[in-house]
Design a protein around this motif. Structure first.
Motif, mmCIF file in Angstrom:
data_model
loop_
_atom_site.group_PDB
_atom_site.id
_atom_site.type_symbol
_atom_site.label_atom_id
_atom_site.label_comp_id
_atom_site.label_asym_id
_atom_site.label_seq_id
_atom_site.Cartn_x
_atom_site.Cartn_y
_atom_site.Cartn_z
ATOM 1 N N ALA A 197 2.574 17.668 -1.701
ATOM 2 C CA ALA A 197 2.498 16.832 -2.901
ATOM 3 C C ALA A 197 1.147 16.159 -3.050
ATOM 4 C CB ALA A 197 3.615 15.776 -2.868
ATOM 5 N N GLY A 198 0.532 15.792 -1.921
ATOM 6 C CA GLY A 198 -0.727 15.077 -2.018
ATOM 7 C C GLY A 198 -1.920 15.904 -1.616
ATOM 8 N N ALA A 199 -1.736 17.190 -1.479
ATOM 9 C CA ALA A 199 -2.792 18.037 -0.949
ATOM 10 C C ALA A 199 -4.038 18.036 -1.812
ATOM 11 C CB ALA A 199 -2.269 19.466 -0.785
ATOM 12 N N ALA A 200 -3.872 18.028 -3.127
ATOM 13 C CA ALA A 200 -5.036 18.131 -4.001
ATOM 14 C C ALA A 200 -5.245 16.883 -4.847
ATOM 15 C CB ALA A 200 -4.858 19.343 -4.921
ATOM 16 N N VAL A 223 0.839 -1.207 0.000
ATOM 17 C CA VAL A 223 0.000 0.000 0.000
ATOM 18 C C VAL A 223 0.869 1.251 0.000
ATOM 19 C CG1 VAL A 223 -1.619 1.357 1.383
ATOM 20 C CG2 VAL A 223 -1.995 -1.097 1.062
ATOM 21 N N ILE A 224 1.925 1.249 0.823
ATOM 22 C CA ILE A 224 2.841 2.399 0.846
ATOM 23 C C ILE A 224 3.482 2.576 -0.524
ATOM 24 C CG2 ILE A 224 4.932 3.355 1.867
ATOM 25 C CD1 ILE A 224 2.565 3.299 3.766
ATOM 26 N N GLY A 225 3.898 1.466 -1.142
ATOM 27 C CA GLY A 225 4.519 1.538 -2.465
ATOM 28 C C GLY A 225 3.585 2.081 -3.528
ATOM 29 N N VAL A 226 2.338 1.621 -3.523
ATOM 30 C CA VAL A 226 1.351 2.122 -4.491
ATOM 31 C C VAL A 226 1.111 3.616 -4.278
ATOM 32 C CG1 VAL A 226 -1.098 2.009 -5.145
ATOM 33 C CG2 VAL A 226 0.224 -0.097 -4.871
ATOM 34 N N SER A 227 1.060 4.043 -3.030
ATOM 35 C CA SER A 227 0.867 5.463 -2.737
ATOM 36 C C SER A 227 2.053 6.291 -3.222
ATOM 37 C CB SER A 227 0.673 5.663 -1.232
ATOM 38 O OG SER A 227 -0.457 4.952 -0.771
ATOM 39 N N LEU A 228 3.269 5.773 -3.019
ATOM 40 C CA LEU A 228 4.448 6.478 -3.511
ATOM 41 C C LEU A 228 4.432 6.572 -5.029
ATOM 42 C CD1 LEU A 228 7.159 4.832 -1.227
ATOM 43 C CD2 LEU A 228 6.488 7.231 -1.179
ATOM 44 N N GLY A 229 4.057 5.487 -5.683
ATOM 45 C CA GLY A 229 4.024 5.475 -7.147
ATOM 46 C C GLY A 229 3.012 6.424 -7.729
ATOM 47 N N ALA A 251 3.856 10.523 4.456
ATOM 48 C CA ALA A 251 2.979 11.081 5.489
ATOM 49 C C ALA A 251 3.138 12.591 5.614
ATOM 50 C CB ALA A 251 3.268 10.414 6.827
ATOM 51 N N LEU A 252 4.340 13.092 5.341
ATOM 52 C CA LEU A 252 4.590 14.527 5.437
ATOM 53 C C LEU A 252 4.338 15.260 4.118
ATOM 54 C CD1 LEU A 252 7.851 14.484 7.613
ATOM 55 C CD2 LEU A 252 5.513 15.004 8.358
ATOM 56 N N ASP A 253 3.779 14.558 3.132
ATOM 57 C CA ASP A 253 3.390 15.140 1.843
ATOM 58 C C ASP A 253 4.560 15.678 1.035
ATOM 59 O OD1 ASP A 253 0.699 14.610 1.628
ATOM 60 O OD2 ASP A 253 0.087 16.372 2.763
ATOM 61 N N PHE A 254 5.741 15.065 1.195
ATOM 62 C CA PHE A 254 6.854 15.417 0.332
ATOM 63 C C PHE A 254 6.736 14.630 -0.975
ATOM 64 C CE2 PHE A 254 9.069 16.381 4.482
ATOM 65 C CZ PHE A 254 9.040 17.752 4.298
ATOM 66 N N ASP A 255 7.554 15.000 -1.953
ATOM 67 C CA ASP A 255 7.533 14.339 -3.250
ATOM 68 C C ASP A 255 7.914 12.870 -3.071
ATOM 69 O OD1 ASP A 255 8.001 13.374 -5.817
ATOM 70 O OD2 ASP A 255 8.883 15.248 -6.527
ATOM 71 N N GLY A 256 6.921 11.990 -3.154
ATOM 72 C CA GLY A 256 7.155 10.564 -2.922
ATOM 73 C C GLY A 256 8.130 9.957 -3.898
ATOM 74 N N ALA A 257 8.101 10.415 -5.137
ATOM 75 C CA ALA A 257 9.010 9.877 -6.146
ATOM 76 C C ALA A 257 10.460 10.177 -5.775
ATOM 77 C CB ALA A 257 8.672 10.471 -7.513
ATOM 78 N N TYR A 258 10.724 11.402 -5.374
ATOM 79 C CA TYR A 258 12.078 11.812 -4.997
ATOM 80 C C TYR A 258 12.560 11.022 -3.779
ATOM 81 C CZ TYR A 258 15.888 14.825 -3.367
ATOM 82 O OH TYR A 258 17.109 15.295 -2.934
#
Length: 342
Positions: free
Chosen positions: A171-174, A63-69, A309-316
Motif C-alpha cells: 500500500a505504501g510502496a510508491a 503520527v501513526i494515525g496521520v500515516s493511516l489516514g 508497518a507491513l504495508d497493508f491497506d491502512g484504511a481497512y
C-alpha cells in the motif's frame, strides 16, 4: 539518577530506539514497533522503572494515525461499502475469541468468571482495568494478562506471517512524502481534534483524531503523501515503548505466574481470528494477511501500527480495529452483567 521522570523517559526512549534499530538491521517484520516493545519490556521485567510522558505517547499515536489516514483516497470511498460483510464477520470473530479466551482462563488456569472476561477483551485495557479496580475481578491478573496479550501478539503476529508465507502488502510502496508545511498543518489540526475527542472519552483518541484529519485532507485533495520515514520510525518506537512502560511496577513473579495462561489464551484467540480471516479472505478476495491483521485480537494502536508497518491497506485495518473497540465497549459490560454461560 534514573529515579527522575525525565531520566526514566530518556532511558526508555534510548532502549526502545536501540531495540527498534537492532531488529531493523536483521530485517524482522514490523521491526521498529516490535523491537522497541521487546527491548523496553525486557528492561521493565528486570526491575527498571520506565516512563514516557503522556504527551509524547499521544504524539506517537498521532503520527501513526496521520500515516493511516494518508491511505484514504477518494476512490477508496466506493470500496468501504463492500467491507460490510467483513465488519459483520469481525463482530462474530470478536465474540468467539472473547468466549474462548475466557473459557481457557477459567477452565485451565482457575481464574474467576469476571477476571477471565476482563482479561479476554482485546484492546480494552482502560475499560477492563476500570471495571476490575471497581471490584469486578482481580485487577493484577487483568493488567498482566492484558499487557501480555498485547506484547505476544505484537511480537508473534508479524513473525507468524513470515513463517506461514503470507506476503506483506504494497500500500505504501510508491507513496510520495508529505512536504513540511502540509505535514505540520495535518499534525497540528490532528492534535487539536484528538485533544477535543479525548476529553469526551473516546478510546484511542489521538490515533483516531490523526487518522480522521489526515483522511479528510487526502480525500479532499488538500494534501498528498505520507509522513517521512524517520517520523514514522519514531512513531513506531514510541508506540512500541508504551508496551514496555505498562509493565513498570509489575512484579516479575506475577508475570511468570500468568505467562502460560496468557500464551495459551492468546494463542487460542489468534487461531480463531485467523480462521475467520481466512473465510473472509476467500469470500471477498481480500489479502489474507491484511484481513488477519484487521481481525487480530490486540490493542488498536499496536495492531493498526503493525498493519501500517507491513504495508497493508491502512484504511481497512484501522476501520476494523476502531469498529472492534466500539463493539467491545458495548459487549464487555453486557457480558459482565449477564454473566453469559457457555
Amino acid at each position: 539518577m534514573f529515579d527522575r521522570p525525565v531520566s526514566r523517559s530518556i532511558v526508555t526512549l534510548i532502549v526502545g530506539t536501540t531495540g527498534a534499530a537492532a531488529l531493523s538491521l536483521i530485517g524482522f517484520p514490523a521491526a521498529p514497533l516490535v523491537g522497541a516493545a521487546l527491548a523496553t519490556t525486557a528492561l521493565a521485567w528486570g526491575g527498571m522503572r520506565l516512563s514516557l510522558p503522556n504527551r509524547l505517547r499521544d504524539a506517537g499515536f498521532l503520527v501513526i494515525g496521520v500515516s493511516l489516514g494518508s491511505g484514504f483516497r477518494s476512490e477508496l470511498l466506493g470500496q468501504i461499502g463492500g467491507w460490510g460483510l467483513s465488519l459483520v464477520v469481525l463482530c462474530l470473530s470478536i465474540y468467539a475469541t472473547v468466549v474462548t479466551s475466557r473459557f481457557v482462563l477459567m477452565r485451565w488456569y482457575g481464574q474467576d468468571r469476571e477476571t477471565a472476561l476482563l482479561a479476554s477483551a482485546p484492546g480494552t485495557l482502560s475499560l477492563a482495568l476500570s471495571m476490575a479496580v471497581s471490584g469486578r475481578g482481580d485487577a493484577t491478573a487483568v493488567l498482566v494478562l492484558q499487557c501480555m496479550r498485547l506484547l505476544i501478539l505484537s511480537a508473534v503476529l508479524p513473525l507468524g506471517m513470515v513463517l506461514l508465507g503470507v506476503e506483506a502488502g504494497s500500500a505504501g510502496a510508491a507513496a510520495n512524502r508529505l512536504e513540511p508545511l502540509p505535514l505540520i498543518g495535518v499534525l497540528a489540526v490532528g492534535a487539536l481534534v484528538s485533544w477535543f475527542i479525548a476529553h469526551r472519552g473516546f478510546p484511542a483518541a489521538y490515533l483516531l483524531g490523526g487518522m480522521l484529519v489526515s483522511a479528510l485532507s487526502h480525500v479532499s485533495g488538500l494534501v498528498h503523501g505520507t509522513p517521512p520515514a524517520w517520523l514514522l520510525f519514531a512513531g513506531f518506537c514510541v508506540t512500541g515503548s508504551v508496551m514496555g512502560v505498562r509493565f513498570t511496577g509489575v512484579k516479575l513473579a506475577d508475570i511468570l505466574r500468568f505467562l502460560k495462561a496468557s500464551a495459551t489464551s492468546v494463542g487460542a484467540a489468534a487461531l480463531i481470528s485467523m480462521g475467520f480471516a481466512a473465510v473472509v479472505a476467500a469470500v471477498t478476495g481480500l489479502p489474507f494477511g491484511q484481513v488477519w491483521v484487521a481481525y487480530a485480537p490486540g490493542g488498536v494502536e499496536a495492531m493498526a501500527a503493525i498493519g501500517l508497518a507491513l504495508d497493508f491497506d491502512g484504511a481497512y485495518v484501522a476501520l476494523h480495529h476502531l469498529c472492534r473497540i466500539a463493539f467491545l465497549m458495548a459487549l464487555i459490560p453486557w457480558m459482565a452483567r449477564k454473566q453469559t454461560r457457555f
